[in-house]
Design an enzyme around this catalytic site. Structure first.
Site, PDB file in Angstrom:
ATOM      1  N   HIS A   1      -5.100 -10.580  -2.230  1.00  0.00           N
ATOM      2  CA  HIS A   1      -5.402  -9.133  -2.114  1.00  0.00           C
ATOM      3  C   HIS A   1      -4.207  -8.578  -2.637  1.00  0.00           C
ATOM      4  O   HIS A   1      -3.345  -8.644  -2.016  1.00  0.00           O
ATOM      5  CB  HIS A   1      -5.987  -8.534  -0.718  1.00  0.00           C
ATOM      6  CG  HIS A   1      -5.792  -6.669  -0.722  1.00  0.00           C
ATOM      7  ND1 HIS A   1      -6.638  -6.077  -1.503  1.00  0.00           N
ATOM      8  CD2 HIS A   1      -5.061  -5.973   0.132  1.00  0.00           C
ATOM      9  CE1 HIS A   1      -6.218  -4.785  -1.327  1.00  0.00           C
ATOM     10  NE2 HIS A   1      -5.490  -4.819  -0.320  1.00  0.00           N
TER      11      HIS A   1
ATOM     12  N   HIS B   1      -2.457  -4.642  -4.625  1.00  0.00           N
ATOM     13  CA  HIS B   1      -2.489  -3.329  -5.297  1.00  0.00           C
ATOM     14  C   HIS B   1      -2.087  -3.441  -6.651  1.00  0.00           C
ATOM     15  O   HIS B   1      -1.165  -2.581  -7.089  1.00  0.00           O
ATOM     16  CB  HIS B   1      -1.760  -2.364  -4.445  1.00  0.00           C
ATOM     17  CG  HIS B   1      -2.064  -2.262  -2.890  1.00  0.00           C
ATOM     18  ND1 HIS B   1      -1.462  -1.534  -1.994  1.00  0.00           N
ATOM     19  CD2 HIS B   1      -3.398  -2.840  -2.495  1.00  0.00           C
ATOM     20  CE1 HIS B   1      -2.140  -1.689  -0.929  1.00  0.00           C
ATOM     21  NE2 HIS B   1      -3.187  -2.533  -0.894  1.00  0.00           N
TER      22      HIS B   1
ATOM     23  N   GLU C   1      -5.340  -6.048   6.571  1.00  0.00           N
ATOM     24  CA  GLU C   1      -6.402  -6.167   5.883  1.00  0.00           C
ATOM     25  C   GLU C   1      -7.328  -7.492   6.370  1.00  0.00           C
ATOM     26  O   GLU C   1      -8.202  -7.987   5.721  1.00  0.00           O
ATOM     27  CB  GLU C   1      -6.166  -6.459   4.448  1.00  0.00           C
ATOM     28  CG  GLU C   1      -5.701  -5.050   3.700  1.00  0.00           C
ATOM     29  CD  GLU C   1      -7.049  -3.886   3.701  1.00  0.00           C
ATOM     30  OE1 GLU C   1      -8.074  -4.025   4.388  1.00  0.00           O
ATOM     31  OE2 GLU C   1      -6.641  -2.942   3.029  1.00  0.00           O
TER      32      GLU C   1
ATOM     33  N   HIS D   1      -7.543   1.721  -4.544  1.00  0.00           N
ATOM     34  CA  HIS D   1      -6.920   0.521  -3.685  1.00  0.00           C
ATOM     35  C   HIS D   1      -6.262  -0.467  -4.264  1.00  0.00           C
ATOM     36  O   HIS D   1      -5.021  -0.547  -4.458  1.00  0.00           O
ATOM     37  CB  HIS D   1      -7.700   0.319  -2.445  1.00  0.00           C
ATOM     38  CG  HIS D   1      -7.283  -0.532  -1.282  1.00  0.00           C
ATOM     39  ND1 HIS D   1      -7.804  -0.428  -0.088  1.00  0.00           N
ATOM     40  CD2 HIS D   1      -6.099  -1.306  -1.285  1.00  0.00           C
ATOM     41  CE1 HIS D   1      -7.082  -1.321   0.742  1.00  0.00           C
ATOM     42  NE2 HIS D   1      -6.020  -1.694  -0.226  1.00  0.00           N
TER      43      HIS D   1
HETATM   44 ZN   LIG Z   1      -4.711  -3.375   0.472  1.00  0.00          ZN
END
Ligand SMILES: [Zn+2]
Length: 215
Positions: free
Chosen positions: A92, A94, A74, A154
């Site tokens: 980031h 999930h 990412e 996501h």
């Molecule tokens: Zn991700």
């Protein structure tokens, strides 16, 4: 070792993200910027067993500068943030409730005044395949004037002046999403009005002062 402190912090907050259930396994990545260099978590390694030397250092154009492992897949999303804002850290994940909201809604409305700490209503970036420049562009647009965004089907992403602030923004985003989802199971959540939100801003700028007691 370049960016030694930033790499140490990536391990510390990576571990905290894993321990608090914000990430499962290798799902999640963090980065921190210093000057024109960025330390980022590597691809394919669980965040709870990271070592500083395992975190690659890249430049703002995405060239690998130091480290044996490849940067997170990412990384284009992280670079999109760094090249267009003055953020110094990106987180980031999930996380469960963030992903629930990102899978069902187009934005997280302000049902609690602490939404203002993230800049207001949290947008959901349009879906695109993970790691692509398209997803990076969608996230950049969703983050405009915000410290957080959700990524459709996501997860979520937050930014900050340092890793501590970006990590706390991720915790707050997850809490707000959890409150929304739980409230929705009881009834229709009330959304705060513009007027109610500006009253909060006013209050924050002029908090009450309690006079000292004269003995
Ligand atoms: Zn991700």
């Amino acid at each position: 070792m370049l960016l030694a402190e930033q790499r140490r912090l990536l391990c510390e907050y990576g571990r905290r993200a894993a321990e608090t259930g914000l990430v499962v396994g290798t799902a999640g990545n963090l980065s921190a910027r210093a000057g024109d260099l960025i330390a980022v978590t590597p691809s394919g390694i669980s965040l709870d067993r990271l070592e500083p030397e395992a975190c690659p250092v890249i430049d703002v154009e995405g060239h690998l500068v130091e480290g044996d492992l490849q940067p997170s897949s990412e990384t284009p999303m992280h670079l999109a943030v760094y090249t267009t804002t003055d953020a110094r850290a990106v987180v980031h994940t999930h996380s469960t409730f963030g992903t629930v909201v990102a899978t069902t809604m187009t934005e997280l409305p302000p049902i609690h005044y602490n939404t203002l700490l993230l800049g207001g209503t949290v947008r959901v970036a349009d879906y695109a395949t993970f790691g692509t420049p398209e997803l990076a562009a969608n996230v950049r647009a969703a983050l405009k004037d915000r410290r957080a965004a959700l990524l459709a089907n996501h997860g979520g992403v937050t930014v900050g002046d340092d890793l501590h602030k970006a990590f706390e923004a991720t915790r707050l985003l997850e809490w707000l999403c959890e409150v929304y989802v739980r409230a929705k199971s009881v009834g229709e959540p009330r959304v705060l009005t513009e007027e109610q939100l500006s009253a909060v801003v006013q209050r924050a700028f002029s908090p009450p002062r309690f006079p000292r007691r004269e003995d």
